[in-house]
Design a protein around this motif. Structure first.
Motif, PDB file in Angstrom:
ATOM      1  N   LYS A  38       0.911  -1.275   0.243  1.00 41.61           N
ATOM      2  CA  LYS A  38       0.055  -0.023   0.106  1.00 41.61           C
ATOM      3  C   LYS A  38       0.687   1.228   0.262  1.00 41.61           C
ATOM      4  O   LYS A  38       1.564   1.306   0.872  1.00 41.61           O
ATOM      5  N   LEU A  39       0.781   2.270  -1.126  1.00 41.76           N
ATOM      6  CA  LEU A  39       1.527   3.157  -1.105  1.00 41.76           C
ATOM      7  C   LEU A  39       0.609   4.427  -1.299  1.00 41.76           C
ATOM      8  O   LEU A  39      -0.268   4.415  -2.325  1.00 41.76           O
ATOM      9  N   LYS A  40       0.123   5.172  -0.490  1.00 41.61           N
ATOM     10  CA  LYS A  40      -0.684   6.285  -0.509  1.00 41.61           C
ATOM     11  C   LYS A  40      -1.967   5.730  -0.774  1.00 41.61           C
ATOM     12  O   LYS A  40      -2.579   5.084  -0.155  1.00 41.61           O
ATOM     13  N   ASN A  41      -2.425   6.483  -1.978  1.00 42.92           N
ATOM     14  CA  ASN A  41      -3.964   5.893  -2.382  1.00 42.92           C
ATOM     15  C   ASN A  41      -3.867   4.635  -3.210  1.00 42.92           C
ATOM     16  O   ASN A  41      -4.990   4.223  -3.806  1.00 42.92           O
ATOM     17  N   LYS A  42      -2.561   4.108  -3.638  1.00 40.77           N
ATOM     18  CA  LYS A  42      -2.418   3.113  -4.497  1.00 40.77           C
ATOM     19  C   LYS A  42      -2.279   1.700  -3.599  1.00 40.77           C
ATOM     20  O   LYS A  42      -1.485   1.653  -2.755  1.00 40.77           O
ATOM     21  N   THR A  43      -2.836   0.578  -4.325  1.00 38.82           N
ATOM     22  CA  THR A  43      -2.288  -0.838  -3.906  1.00 38.82           C
ATOM     23  C   THR A  43      -1.599  -1.401  -4.967  1.00 38.82           C
ATOM     24  O   THR A  43      -2.182  -1.767  -5.863  1.00 38.82           O
ATOM     25  N   ILE A  44      -0.362  -1.939  -4.693  1.00 37.06           N
ATOM     26  CA  ILE A  44       0.452  -2.389  -5.731  1.00 37.06           C
ATOM     27  C   ILE A  44       0.730  -3.923  -5.120  1.00 37.06           C
ATOM     28  O   ILE A  44       1.160  -4.168  -4.242  1.00 37.06           O
ATOM     29  N   LYS A  45       0.494  -4.866  -6.165  1.00 43.54           N
ATOM     30  CA  LYS A  45       1.033  -6.122  -6.027  1.00 43.54           C
ATOM     31  C   LYS A  45       2.038  -6.485  -7.205  1.00 43.54           C
ATOM     32  O   LYS A  45       1.836  -6.523  -8.385  1.00 43.54           O
ATOM     33  N   LEU A  46       3.295  -6.776  -6.592  1.00 41.73           N
ATOM     34  CA  LEU A  46       4.335  -7.026  -7.592  1.00 41.73           C
ATOM     35  C   LEU A  46       4.255  -8.420  -8.415  1.00 41.73           C
ATOM     36  O   LEU A  46       3.651  -9.254  -8.049  1.00 41.73           O
ATOM     37  N   HIS A  47       4.653  -8.190  -9.672  1.00 39.84           N
ATOM     38  CA  HIS A  47       4.513  -9.312 -10.541  1.00 39.84           C
ATOM     39  C   HIS A  47       5.684 -10.218 -10.135  1.00 39.84           C
ATOM     40  O   HIS A  47       6.724  -9.982  -9.792  1.00 39.84           O
ATOM     41  N   PRO A  48       5.092 -11.866 -10.118  1.00 40.93           N
ATOM     42  CA  PRO A  48       6.300 -12.789  -9.895  1.00 40.93           C
ATOM     43  C   PRO A  48       7.532 -12.830 -10.672  1.00 40.93           C
ATOM     44  O   PRO A  48       8.390 -13.065 -10.227  1.00 40.93           O
TER      45      PRO A  48
END
Length: 202
Positions: free
Chosen positions: A175-185
């Motif tokens: 979770k970064l500020k208003n974004k939710t990032i899921k790293l690619h494998p």
């Protein structure tokens, strides 16, 4: 030449009973190729890693690779590209053909009897088995060949840390500020490779 018949027979069995995809069949593959001494446990874990990184299903990739190296490791007279390619082709065909025929027939059968209570009951029993087989593959790969091949204690802890960080990055979104990032494998694989090079290669 006996090794080729053994490869064919081993991979026919894997092709028939390898329910749940590549990860579910890993324990079956390990028993078939490591127990007879065709390859070492360390080589098996390397093959699994290579099979995961290369395009295509892990079961077929591992069959191709094991078929390539097994003849020469069992019989020095079968060392050479020609013998290795023969082993690759035979192992790959042996694992693919039974699966292809089973899927061809079973898909037609299941489509016709999709509402059958017996079919639903069979799949209800198979689903948890597949989960168990995948879990057993994960536990099987948590061995010294993967985590501490050189017997050095600090490397063991570094490898456990890399495993833990990779799991967290894959499973939990960032979770970064208003974004939710899921790293690619793929990105995590590249990062792990770079980490390994920086820690062990320099």
């Amino acid at each position: 030449m006996t090794i080729y018949w053994q490869l064919i027979w081993a991979y026919i069995k894997i092709g028939i009973f390898g329910f749940g995809g590549g990860y579910a069949m890993l324990s079956l593959v390990e028993k078939a190729v490591v127990s007879p001494g065709w390859i070492s446990e360390t080589m098996f874990t390397d093959i699994v890693a290579i099979s995961q990184m290369t395009p295509g299903p892990i079961g077929i990739n591992s069959a191709t690779y094991i078929g390539f190296v097994a003849p020469g490791s069992v019989n020095p007279e079968l060392t050479g590209v020609g013998w290795a390619l023969l082993g690759s082709c035979l192992a790959t065909l042996a694992v693919v053909v039974p699966s292809f025929l089973l899927v061809l027939y079973s898909s037609h059968f299941i489509r016709r009897h999709s509402e059958s209570g017996a079919i639903k009951a069979i799949f209800s029993g198979l689903r948890p088995v597949v989960v168990g087989l995948i879990a057993s593959a994960a536990i099987m790969l948590m061995n010294a060949a993967n985590f501490n091949p050189n017997g050095i204690k600090w490397q063991l802890w570094v490898n456990i840390a890399i495993c833990g960080i990779a799991f967290v990055l894959v499973y939990f979104p960032i979770k970064l500020k208003n974004k939710t990032i899921k790293l690619h494998p793929i990105l995590i694989i590249v990062m792990a490779g770079l980490a390994g090079f920086l820690i062990y290669g320099l």
